[in-house]
Scaffold this motif. Structure first.
Motif, PDB file in Angstrom:
ATOM      1  N   LEU A 486       0.825  -1.208   0.000  1.00 16.83           N
ATOM      2  CA  LEU A 486       0.000   0.000   0.000  1.00 16.83           C
ATOM      3  C   LEU A 486       0.866   1.268   0.000  1.00 16.83           C
ATOM      4  N   GLY A 487       1.983   1.238   0.747  1.00 12.50           N
ATOM      5  CA  GLY A 487       2.851   2.408   0.809  1.00 12.50           C
ATOM      6  C   GLY A 487       3.437   2.775  -0.534  1.00 12.50           C
ATOM      7  N   PHE A 488       3.802   1.767  -1.339  1.00 11.37           N
ATOM      8  CA  PHE A 488       4.370   2.056  -2.650  1.00 11.37           C
ATOM      9  C   PHE A 488       3.278   2.275  -3.706  1.00 11.37           C
ATOM     10  N   LEU A 523      -3.233  17.096   3.179  1.00  7.58           N
ATOM     11  CA  LEU A 523      -4.594  17.390   3.631  1.00  7.58           C
ATOM     12  C   LEU A 523      -5.263  16.228   4.372  1.00  7.58           C
ATOM     13  N   PRO A 524      -5.226  14.981   3.866  1.00  4.97           N
ATOM     14  CA  PRO A 524      -5.893  13.909   4.624  1.00  4.97           C
ATOM     15  C   PRO A 524      -5.358  13.750   6.040  1.00  4.97           C
ATOM     16  N   VAL A 525      -4.046  13.760   6.191  1.00  6.01           N
ATOM     17  CA  VAL A 525      -3.461  13.615   7.529  1.00  6.01           C
ATOM     18  C   VAL A 525      -3.828  14.802   8.405  1.00  6.01           C
ATOM     19  N   LEU A 526      -3.850  16.004   7.818  1.00  8.73           N
ATOM     20  CA  LEU A 526      -4.207  17.205   8.577  1.00  8.73           C
ATOM     21  C   LEU A 526      -5.659  17.153   9.042  1.00  8.73           C
ATOM     22  N   LEU A 543      -5.923   4.248   5.388  1.00  9.40           N
ATOM     23  CA  LEU A 543      -5.355   3.437   4.304  1.00  9.40           C
ATOM     24  C   LEU A 543      -5.343   4.170   2.981  1.00  9.40           C
ATOM     25  N   PHE A 544      -6.144   5.234   2.865  1.00  7.96           N
ATOM     26  CA  PHE A 544      -6.180   6.023   1.637  1.00  7.96           C
ATOM     27  C   PHE A 544      -5.322   7.291   1.742  1.00  7.96           C
ATOM     28  N   SER A 545      -4.555   7.412   2.818  1.00 12.62           N
ATOM     29  CA  SER A 545      -3.685   8.575   3.002  1.00 12.62           C
ATOM     30  C   SER A 545      -2.300   8.288   2.457  1.00 12.62           C
ATOM     31  N   ILE A 560      -8.120  -3.497   3.833  1.00 10.93           N
ATOM     32  CA  ILE A 560      -6.828  -3.477   3.136  1.00 10.93           C
ATOM     33  C   ILE A 560      -7.005  -3.799   1.653  1.00 10.93           C
ATOM     34  N   VAL A 561      -7.778  -4.837   1.353  1.00 15.41           N
ATOM     35  CA  VAL A 561      -8.005  -5.208  -0.048  1.00 15.41           C
ATOM     36  C   VAL A 561      -8.756  -4.104  -0.782  1.00 15.41           C
ATOM     37  N   LEU A 562      -9.759  -3.519  -0.142  1.00 14.39           N
ATOM     38  CA  LEU A 562     -10.529  -2.444  -0.769  1.00 14.39           C
ATOM     39  C   LEU A 562      -9.647  -1.236  -1.061  1.00 14.39           C
ATOM     40  N   SER A 563      -8.763  -0.896  -0.131  1.00 19.42           N
ATOM     41  CA  SER A 563      -7.857   0.237  -0.339  1.00 19.42           C
ATOM     42  C   SER A 563      -6.915  -0.026  -1.503  1.00 19.42           C
TER      43      SER A 563
END
Length: 608
Positions: A486-488, A523-526, A543-545, A560-563
């Motif tokens: 997910l990170g990459f 923005l998402p994290v903020l 998971l979407f950030s 996790i799979v959906l993300s």
């Protein structure tokens, strides 16, 4: 450099006047040779080494040293019962004060000298890179605004010679001020029992840090002209923040220790006598536990020096690779695609060497008797450290790849030239995708760099994946692999988004790309922070950030799979749009007119 002749004085004999004139002539010959070796250095020295500047620098340097001595002298004990610099019994930081026959307090002068030496060393190793960075970036900005930088690009002197001349000449007064403080520094070090050889090894590490950060400063000066003069404050302020974080961070056997290699502090600790250092209030912890691929780089002076030089060599080498490309042509990416693969390989090796430090602690864990099917507390702590190191590595990769995206993606005009040439070679649309096209996307500088970014992501993910697969076969490893993917994947989304925006016909496409990617990252994290939605409360949203790995242990398998499917869908849609853009701008002028599409015209501003 013009050398003024010494006027005749009645008190000087004829032989004395000839002697002074011979010295001036020798100096003039030396300056002429310097001008032949590096004309840019000669130009910088000629403009800065004025008598007024030299005297003012002497006054400032001596004044700062006097203020420093007054400050450290004020730390000595006066009329107190206990003090860290007293010689009586007690704790290291509050020993009882003793007096001699005259009633004077006995002072632990070696410890006082060591603290003063550490303070002066930290001031020097921070101010030299920070102030020098500001001077270099502001000088290049001034040259750009005056138009003289383009003139320098047209001179026959090599880019390396010009930039070395800048590096040596622009901060010359800073070098002079620092040189005036060296005698005081050597005196304090000698009083603290530090050998002259060890101090000069530390000076070598400081010199290497200046070469590294000044190289990066030159790169900022050449690429940050769009900031409108703010780049000097941004570069020096960012470097100061980096030094503060590095010097205040403790060694925790993680990729975060990468910051420790960015300052000569690791070498500074190794040159000091340990018996005095443990008594010092400035002492935080011994760096002997710092390892890189299980090599004890913090255990000895030469190991610490080698690790520090390895860090500086890495950043300096790649900074000069970018300088060599960008100095003559401001419209090309900082790195070629071939260079980016080597850069990613080097960076991942550096990070991975720090990440595997915790792995060795598995062999040192005590044997605990626990019920069957359960894990011991020490083993759970070990797994937590592994996951924490992977999160550190992915966070560093986020910063690295955002910079690589900015340095590697070509702008509209370059892609337009490549696409039109590609369109002329392709006779049928069904053959648009071919082996030659893939080779172009991997190696050609003017082609879209999305596939090259994906290749770099593959290099990084494979190296980290091999490390994760060496973990014990527990559920933590499966979650770690999911976080890695997910990170990459989210980095691939940012790369395609930036490339699509850089192909817009707007002259502000660079600002649109920078602003959009920055908003997607920040923005998402903020928003989550404002709403107090931590990863434990809203794992699916995290998971979407930009940092999905932060919530990987709290999220369900379904989330996790959906993300991941969502990220793949976004990449696919953006890639289809990118392909359409490339095909459109690659059409010939006659085809564009027949299809009633506006004809693309290159902007005079080049890269925006």
């Amino acid at each position: 450099m013009q050398i003024s002749q010494i006027s005749d004085r009645p008190s000087l004999s004829f032989d004395d006047q000839n002697h002074y004139q011979e010295k001036i002539a020798m100096l003039q010959v030396g300056l002429d040779r310097l001008g032949d070796w590096n004309p840019q250095l000669f130009r910088e020295l000629k403009g800065r080494l004025k008598p007024r500047n030299l005297l003012l620098t002497i006054v400032i340097s001596v004044g700062v040293q006097l203020v420093f001595l007054l400050y450290v002298w004020g730390q000595l004990p006066t009329l107190t019962s206990s003090h860290q610099y007293c010689t009586g019994v007690g704790s290291d930081h509050a020993r009882r004060c003793l007096t001699n026959a005259l009633g004077h307090i006995l002072v632990d002068w070696p410890l006082w000298s060591l603290d003063a030496f550490i303070t002066l060393s930290m001031i020097g190793m921070v101010m030299l890179p920070v102030v020098g960075t500001y001077l270099l970036v502001s000088d290049l900005d001034r040259e750009e605004r005056r138009g003289t930088l383009n003139f320098l690009r047209l001179t026959p002197q090599s880019a390396g010679g010009l930039l070395v001349g800048k590096m040596l000449g622009v901060p010359i007064l800073l070098y002079w001020a620092t040189l005036l403080a060296v005698p005081l520094h050597l005196w304090l070090g000698n009083a603290a029992g530090i050998s002259l050889t060890a101090m000069f090894i530390f000076y070598g590490a400081v010199l290497a840090s200046c070469v590294c950060f000044y190289s990066v400063a030159l790169l900022i000066g050449l690429t940050g002209t769009w900031l409108g003069g703010f780049q000097a404050w941004l570069g020096s302020g960012g470097l100061l923040f980096l030094f503060v974080c590095s010097l205040s961070q403790r060694v925790n056997n993680s990729p975060g220790d990468l910051l420790r290699g960015l300052t000569p502090g690791l070498v500074l600790e190794q040159i000091m006598p340990m018996e005095l250092l443990e008594k010092s209030l400035l002492y935080q912890e011994r760096l002997q536990h710092l390892q890189w691929f299980h090599l004890p780089v913090g255990s000895s002076l030469f190991a610490a020096l080698g690790f520090t030089l390895l860090n500086y060599g890495f950043y300096s080498f790649w900074a000069w690779q970018a300088l060599g490309r960008r100095f003559r042509n401001a419209n090309i990416p900082l790195f070629s695609k071939q260079q980016s693969y080597g850069l990613t390989l080097c960076f991942e090796t550096l990070v991975l060497g720090l990440a595997v430090q915790t792995q060795k602690s598995l062999e040192q864990m005590p044997n605990e008797i626990v019920p069957a099917g359960q894990e011991s507390a020490s083993f759970q702590h070990f797994l937590h450290l592994l996951s924490q190191n992977l999160d550190f590595a992915l966070l560093l990769n986020l910063v690295f790849f955002l910079g690589l995206i900015a340095a590697l993606l070509p702008h509209r005009q370059a892609v337009q030239d490549w696409a039109r040439y590609r369109h002329e070679r392709v006779t049928s649309r069904k053959h648009f995708w071919s082996r030659a096209l893939i080779a172009d996307l991997l190696w050609n500088e003017k082609s879209p760099a999305v596939l090259a970014i994906a290749n770099n992501l593959g290099i990084a993910s494979i190296m980290l994946l091999l490390w994760v697969l060496s973990w014990p076969p527990v559920a933590t490893r499966e979650r770690a692999i999911a976080g890695l993917v997910l990170g990459f994947s989210v980095l691939a989304v940012y790369a395609v988004l930036a490339q699509v925006l850089l192909l817009l016909p707007s002259p502000k496409r660079g600002f649109w790309a920078f602003g959009s990617v920055s908003a997607a990252v920040v923005l998402p994290v903020l928003v989550f922070a404002i709403l107090s939605l931590g990863p434990d409360k809203a794992a699916g949203l995290w998971l979407f950030s930009a940092v999905p790995f932060a919530a990987i242990h709290e999220a369900t398998a379904h989330e996790i799979v959906l993300s991941w499917l969502g990220q793949l869908s976004i990449v696919s849609l953006l890639s289809l749009n990118l392909t359409r853009q490339v095909r459109q701008i690659g059409e010939s002028a006659s085809k564009a007119l027949l299809s009633d599409r506006p004809l693309d015209r290159p902007h005079l501003s080049g890269r925006t």
